[in-house]
Design an enzyme around this catalytic site. Structure first.
Site, PDB file in Angstrom:
ATOM      1  N   GLN A 210      49.443  40.813  33.715  1.00 10.36           N
ATOM      2  CA  GLN A 210      49.986  39.570  34.275  1.00 10.36           C
ATOM      3  C   GLN A 210      50.403  38.584  33.190  1.00 10.36           C
ATOM      4  OE1 GLN A 210      46.096  38.791  36.351  1.00 10.36           O
ATOM      5  NE2 GLN A 210      46.588  36.664  35.953  1.00 10.36           N
TER       6      GLN A 210
ATOM      7  N   ARG B 284      42.118  27.226  31.178  1.00  8.97           N
ATOM      8  CA  ARG B 284      43.032  26.847  30.090  1.00  8.97           C
ATOM      9  C   ARG B 284      42.818  25.404  29.633  1.00  8.97           C
ATOM     10  NH1 ARG B 284      46.739  30.780  32.719  1.00  8.97           N
ATOM     11  NH2 ARG B 284      47.165  32.370  31.145  1.00  8.97           N
TER      12      ARG B 284
ATOM     13  N   GLN C 278      49.674  32.077  43.897  1.00 13.46           N
ATOM     14  CA  GLN C 278      48.899  33.320  43.811  1.00 13.46           C
ATOM     15  C   GLN C 278      48.142  33.564  45.117  1.00 13.46           C
ATOM     16  OE1 GLN C 278      46.441  34.604  40.296  1.00 13.46           O
ATOM     17  NE2 GLN C 278      44.752  33.743  41.459  1.00 13.46           N
TER      18      GLN C 278
ATOM     19  N   HIS D 177      35.083  28.093  39.421  1.00 13.35           N
ATOM     20  CA  HIS D 177      34.663  29.465  39.720  1.00 13.35           C
ATOM     21  C   HIS D 177      33.287  29.463  40.392  1.00 13.35           C
ATOM     22  CE1 HIS D 177      37.338  30.361  36.090  1.00 13.35           C
ATOM     23  NE2 HIS D 177      37.910  31.037  37.071  1.00 13.35           N
TER      24      HIS D 177
ATOM     25  N   ALA E   3      35.826  32.987  31.352  1.00 13.44           N
ATOM     26  CA  ALA E   3      35.846  31.596  30.905  1.00 13.44           C
ATOM     27  C   ALA E   3      35.498  30.708  32.108  1.00 13.44           C
ATOM     28  CB  ALA E   3      37.192  31.222  30.285  1.00 13.44           C
TER      29      ALA E   3
ATOM     30  N   GLU F  16      42.426  27.455  45.556  1.00 17.56           N
ATOM     31  CA  GLU F  16      43.745  26.902  45.942  1.00 17.56           C
ATOM     32  C   GLU F  16      44.495  26.380  44.728  1.00 17.56           C
ATOM     33  OE1 GLU F  16      43.194  23.925  48.929  1.00 17.56           O
ATOM     34  OE2 GLU F  16      42.829  25.413  50.511  1.00 17.56           O
TER      35      GLU F  16
ATOM     36  N   ASP G  51      45.586  27.900  42.212  1.00 19.27           N
ATOM     37  CA  ASP G  51      46.721  28.798  41.999  1.00 19.27           C
ATOM     38  C   ASP G  51      47.300  29.118  43.385  1.00 19.27           C
ATOM     39  OD1 ASP G  51      46.533  29.123  39.088  1.00 19.27           O
ATOM     40  OD2 ASP G  51      44.588  29.985  39.563  1.00 19.27           O
TER      41      ASP G  51
END
Ligand code: PAF
Length: 282
Positions: free
Chosen positions: A60, A191, A157, A33, A28, A152, A154
């Site tokens: 996850q 999302r 993560q 990205h 997605a 960054e 996330d």
């Protein structure tokens, strides 16, 4: 040039060995990205390989989360990845990554994120970072990069992946890339496509809360948190999970010095994350 799509690790292994950067995603793809891919290309140059992985990682997601609904848009992803300069889209199946169990077996060896995996996102999503770190480790083994780039957006993560690479002496440099934002400040995220037009407008409250928190950070981390939470509280359609100030490694925030502000909130049924750096104290 159109990126080559590979589903098997043996195809990747068949490529001539060149300097390699990998961008790991669940697909997605959006401009955030694409920016990771562009940065990967800048870092390895034209002589290097840029591999983007597209894999919706089952381990996850918790029970009742959006694993089944998560958008799967490989054809469009290949276009975005190609335009951004990727050489290869590696889109393995769950069997390729996990074997016939397609996920963890009760006796699987997995990566323990340590205590940092139990706070913030980890507190709301138990087991999430065990799944993330294990798949990132596997994808590093399968793609064998010198560099791995993560957004960054996330931040927890990214922090945990950096820590895993350091603590497990992985031969990969982990690189963080700044968040790409929509014109109203909303952090780009796969999302965001779940949001209705009305929710999309309301979602801009989240970066505005970080603006307020950052401005108040001059009076210290508690003032920053209070100011950010007040902005979220003023928007009844936004439900706050957390808005906290920490140090840059997600430990307790300093009264004076470099820190991080992190927020998670739900708009409609969509959970959104954001964060930014902030100077604490005068
Ligand atoms: O950030 C993501 O998209 C995922 O958590 C990652 C790093 C690709 C692991 O599945």
């Amino acid at each position: 040039m159109t990126a080559r799509v590979m589903h098997g690790a043996d195809e990747l292994r068949g490529l001539p060995r060149r300097d390699r950067a990998v961008v790991m995603t669940m697909g997605a793809l959006h401009d955030g990205h694409a920016e990771l891919v562009r940065e990967a290309r800048r870092l390895v140059g034209d002589a290097g390989d840029v591999v983007i992985t597209v894999f919706v990682n089952p381990t996850q997601f918790g029970a009742g989360e959006d694993f089944d609904a998560y958008p799967r848009t490989l054809e469009a992803d290949v276009l975005v990845a190609s335009q951004a300069g990727a050489d290869v889209v590696f889109a393995p199946s769950a069997v390729e990554v996990y074997g016939p169990a397609r996920g963890f077996r009760p006796d699987s060896v997995t990566i323990d994120p340590g205590p940092l995996g139990d706070i913030l996102e980890g507190a709301s999503r138990p087991g999430h970072f065990r799944g993330v770190l294990t798949v990132v480790n596997k994808l590093m083994s399968l793609t064998q990069p010198r560099l791995a780039l993560f957004g960054e957006k996330d931040y927890q993560q990214l922090t945990l992946i950096r820590r895993m690479a350091a603590d497990l002496s992985l031969p990969v440099d982990v690189i963080g890339v700044p968040t790409v934002r929509e014109p109203d400040g909303l952090a780009m995220s796969s999302r965001n496509r779940y949001l209705s037009a009305h929710e999309r407008e309301i979602a801009a409250t989240i970066p505005r809360a970080l603006d307020a928190a950052e401005a108040a950070a001059v009076d210290g981390p508690r003032a920053a948190e209070a100011a950010g939470r007040a902005v979220i509280a003023s928007a009844p359609e936004v439900t706050l999970d957390y808005l906290v100030a920490t140090d840059v490694d997600l430990g307790p925030a300093p009264e004076q010095g470099s820190g991080r502000l992190l927020v998670a909130a739900t708009v409609g049924t969509t959970r959104l994350l954001d964060n930014r750096s902030a100077r604490m104290g005068a």
